[in-house]
Design an enzyme around this catalytic site. Structure first.
Site, PDB file in Angstrom:
ATOM      1  CG  HIS A 163       0.237  11.916 -27.347  1.00  0.00           C
ATOM      2  ND1 HIS A 163      -0.416  12.589 -26.343  1.00  0.00           N
ATOM      3  CD2 HIS A 163       1.417  11.533 -26.828  1.00  0.00           C
ATOM      4  CE1 HIS A 163       0.346  12.626 -25.259  1.00  0.00           C
ATOM      5  NE2 HIS A 163       1.479  11.984 -25.536  1.00  0.00           N
ATOM      6  CG  ASN A 172      -1.440  17.544 -22.340  1.00  0.00           C
ATOM      7  OD1 ASN A 172      -0.478  16.871 -21.976  1.00  0.00           O
ATOM      8  ND2 ASN A 172      -2.664  17.309 -21.941  1.00  0.00           N
ATOM      9  NE  ARG A 208       0.663  16.906 -14.066  1.00  0.00           N
ATOM     10  CZ  ARG A 208       1.152  16.054 -13.202  1.00  0.00           C
ATOM     11  NH1 ARG A 208       0.642  15.945 -12.005  1.00  0.00           N
ATOM     12  NH2 ARG A 208       2.162  15.265 -13.515  1.00  0.00           N
ATOM     13  CE  LYS A 256       5.285  17.189 -14.722  1.00  0.00           C
ATOM     14  NZ  LYS A 256       5.578  15.896 -15.332  1.00  0.00           N
ATOM     15  CG  HIS A 261       2.551  16.433 -25.413  1.00  0.00           C
ATOM     16  ND1 HIS A 261       3.413  17.508 -25.422  1.00  0.00           N
ATOM     17  CD2 HIS A 261       3.228  15.434 -24.789  1.00  0.00           C
ATOM     18  CE1 HIS A 261       4.535  17.172 -24.818  1.00  0.00           C
ATOM     19  NE2 HIS A 261       4.459  15.919 -24.417  1.00  0.00           N
ATOM     20  NE  ARG A 321      -3.812  -2.247   2.180  1.00  0.00           N
ATOM     21  CZ  ARG A 321      -3.488  -3.336   2.873  1.00  0.00           C
ATOM     22  NH1 ARG A 321      -2.411  -3.335   3.631  1.00  0.00           N
ATOM     23  NH2 ARG A 321      -4.239  -4.402   2.797  1.00  0.00           N
ATOM     24  CG  HIS A 373       7.089  11.701 -26.281  1.00  0.00           C
ATOM     25  ND1 HIS A 373       5.719  11.703 -26.450  1.00  0.00           N
ATOM     26  CD2 HIS A 373       7.354  12.674 -25.366  1.00  0.00           C
ATOM     27  CE1 HIS A 373       5.195  12.628 -25.664  1.00  0.00           C
ATOM     28  NE2 HIS A 373       6.165  13.225 -24.990  1.00  0.00           N
TER      29      HIS A 373
END
Ligand code: NAD
Ligand code: ZN
Length: 364
Positions: free
Chosen positions: A260, A253, A249, A234, A256, A128, A272
């Protein structure tokens, strides 16, 4: 900002009781044991890496941990994205159990984003949750994946489908380890550095332009402050929107959505960062078409990426409609509108809704 001997203060990611330092220091990957010993209970550390990074950097990290009084176990995975799998995860759980890894004991991930994401998820879930410590060794891992707490593995049906947020106890970032990174991997990471500059920091973009030679030579004195700026950006975004619920956040992107789509349309023949580089140029073109960005800024981004050795054009042989297929299935699409990050100027970006047709036109 200047970091000659690397003695600058760490970047601290402030997240309440999950706050942690990112230490960015030349040689820091060989001198982390004493600092880590003060942060975790006990004296055992489970070190994981991939086969490429093992002889280059992970053995040195392990030696340093042992010199600082840690007993260590070394776990090695095959290099590459295919190791971000449930079967590698299970293998890691097995070794942790066999070694009787206890709750407060850290897993130390020495490697690129693949090692970090897999080990991070193992740490998030084993018993955990046990501490994760990142020693990122690719440029992408240093400026991106080691910060923010996202961990996970892939399923055959898609990337990162299984994961968890698990903030590290500490991150030890050493720009000198980038000396051994293959050229294409290094260049690919630079696309993310440019991304941070365009979204949030005009000074970072100027600094990349001014320091082109030092960047090409991977001069740690030049790289340390650049990496620090990216990590700082970041960190601030993650502090404002840790779980990607508020939108801040999303800015990360930039480049991206198209990136992608290009990765998948080329069956990952484009790396990438290469795909992101082209995606950044497409985002500029879309913003230009909407009158949101100046032609001078769009040209500047294109020149910058070209100068870093990154591709900027969608490969001529690619069928444009095929590129848009994954875009149409993209989870961010609602009723053919796409939430898309658009640059407004160098250092400023925002999220807007655009149409599939606009994205198609941006491919050039
Ligand atoms: N968690 C996040 O927030 C986040 C963010 C971005 C990307 N990612 C993930 O990161 C992964 C990509 O990371 P990556 O680009 O680092 O890939 P990677 O981990 O596969 O590393 C790239 C290659 O470089 C080698 N390598 C790494 N460091 C080296 C060094 N110093 N010297 C020589 N070789 C070295 C590796 O063995 C590998 O072959 C993807 O799975 C992506 O989903 C995660
Ligand atoms: Zn990226």
């Amino acid at each position: 900002m200047v970091d000659p001997g690397g003695e600058a203060e760490p970047v601290v990611v402030r997240l309440g009781d999950r706050s942690h330092p990112v230490r960015i220091r030349a040689g820091g990957s060989r001198e982390l044991g004493a600092d880590l010993a003060a942060r975790v209970p006990g004296d055992r550390a489970f070190v994981t890496t991939d086969r490429n990074v093992l002889p280059l950097h992970a053995e040195a990290v392990r030696d340093d941990l042992e010199r600082s009084g840690f007993a260590t176990r070394l776990h090695v995975i095959p290099p590459g994205e295919s190791s971000k799998s449930l079967s590698e995860l299970e293998r890691m759980y097995g070794e942790l159990a066999e070694w009787r890894h206890e709750s407060g004991e850290p897993i130390v991930a020495v490697g690129g984003g693949v090692v970090g994401d897999l080990a991070g998820f193992a740490a998030a879930t084993y018993r955990r949750g046990v501490p994760i410590v990142h020693v990122p060794t690719s440029l992408l891992a240093q400026v991106d994946s080691s910060v923010g707490g996202k961990t996970g593995v892939n399923l055959p049906r898609g990337k990162n489908l299984v994961g968890a947020y698990h903030q590290p106890t500490a991150v030890y970032t050493d720009p000198t380890v980038l000396a051994t990174l293959p050229e294409e991997e290094y260049r690919s990471g630079l696309a993310e550095v440019v991304k941070y500059g365009i979204t949030s920091d005009a000074g970072l973009v100027a600094s990349i332009e001014t320091n082109a030679e030092g960047i090409a030579n991977r001069d740690p004195g030049i790289l340390a402050p650049l990496i620090r700026r990216c990590v700082g950006i970041k960190a601030r975004i993650v502090e404002a929107d840790e779980r990607e619920e508020k939108g801040e956040r999303l800015l990360l992107n930039l480049g991206h959505t198209v990136g992608h789509a290009l990765e998948s349309a080329t069956d990952y023949a484009l790396r990438h960062g290469e795909a992101v580089s082209i995606g950044l140029v497409c985002a500029c073109r879309l913003a230009l078409a909407r009158g949101r960005l100046s032609a001078a800024d769009a040209d500047r981004v294109r020149r910058l990426l070209t100068g870093l050795g990154l591709p900027v054009d969608v490969p001529a042989h690619l069928d444009r409609s095929r590129i848009l297929e994954p875009l149409r299935r993209d989870k961010k699409i609602a009723a053919r509108r796409i939430r898309f990050v658009l640059p407004e100027s160098i250092g400023r970006a925002s999220v807007a809704e655009v149409s599939v047709e606009e994205v198609l036109a941006s491919l050039g």
